[in-house]
Enzyme design. Structure first.
Site, mmCIF file in Angstrom:
data_model
loop_
_atom_site.group_PDB
_atom_site.id
_atom_site.type_symbol
_atom_site.label_atom_id
_atom_site.label_comp_id
_atom_site.label_asym_id
_atom_site.label_seq_id
_atom_site.Cartn_x
_atom_site.Cartn_y
_atom_site.Cartn_z
ATOM 1 N N ARG A 1 -0.275 4.419 -0.504
ATOM 2 C CA ARG A 1 -1.068 5.633 -0.340
ATOM 3 C C ARG A 1 -0.554 6.519 0.791
ATOM 4 N NH1 ARG A 1 -6.925 2.956 -0.075
ATOM 5 N NH2 ARG A 1 -5.677 1.424 1.090
ATOM 6 N N ASP B 1 0.859 -1.189 0.000
ATOM 7 C CA ASP B 1 0.000 0.000 0.000
ATOM 8 C C ASP B 1 0.891 1.232 0.000
ATOM 9 O OD1 ASP B 1 -1.904 1.988 0.391
ATOM 10 O OD2 ASP B 1 -3.058 0.821 1.839
#
Length: 203
Positions: free
Chosen positions: A128, A126
């Site tokens: 983000r 991930d």
């Protein structure tokens, strides 16, 4: 901070008329959107969601994920509540971009799970970031949130930026035979908080 407010317009939807606030990240060139509904209060908890862009789920009705179902349910919940917000962040494919997401899907078609596929492409599970949420929430006047999410990283990010998360509201929707393994991986490897019934096959 590199986030610049640009403009606000009306956005009619099947659930009512939202306001759409545009933001530009002047460092990356990415454009983000905040949707608001009703009158938001800086003093009271506001129902909201941080939603990362998912072209396949949000716009192309993909059943490989739960993103589109979560977005629509969040908008419906906000409209039924009478006020709320969605921060729509341009972080396709958990930050790896659309074409790399398609590459990851190709690997998943061959047996990799969603985390393994990202890692095989050389990316973290991930990528983000959530530093843009603080100026966006300041612009729409929100300080206390009832956050619709299954992702503890989003709760942590809000708290780190001084936003009070009064309540985490689970958003367990959209499970189907195409995304059941994906949802299990999000729960077991990415730490998403999902109850067991969410994985039970429906008749």
């Amino acid at each position: 901070m590199s986030i610049k407010y640009v403009a606000t317009s009306k956005l009619p939807t099947p659930w009512g008329v939202f306001a759409m606030h545009g933001f530009e990240d002047t460092e990356t060139g990415k454009e983000h959107v905040a949707l608001t509904f009703g009158t938001l209060s800086a003093d009271e908890p506001v129902l909201g969601r941080i939603h990362s862009e998912c072209l396949t789920g949000d716009a192309l009705f993909s059943l490989r994920c739960d993103c589109g179902f979560q977005l629509q349910t969040a908008m419906q919940n906000i409209a039924e509540t009478g006020c709320g917000f969605i921060l729509y962040l341009r972080q396709e494919g958990r930050g790896i971009g659309l074409l790399n997401k398609i590459r990851a899907y190709e690997l998943q078609d061959k047996g990799a799970n969603t985390v393994e596929a990202n890692e095989q492409l050389g990316f973290p599970a991930d990528m983000r970031k959530y530093d843009m949420i603080k100026p966006m929430l300041e612009q729409i006047g929100v300080k206390h949130v009832r956050l619709m999410t299954n992702n503890p990283r989003k709760v942590k990010a809000m708290k780190e930026f001084g936003i009070e998360v009064v309540e985490r509201v689970p958003l367990q929707v959209g499970k189907n035979r195409y995304n059941e393994a994906y949802l299990k991986t999000k729960s077991t490897e990415l730490g998403h908080m999902m109850s067991e019934y969410h994985f039970v096959d429906e008749d």
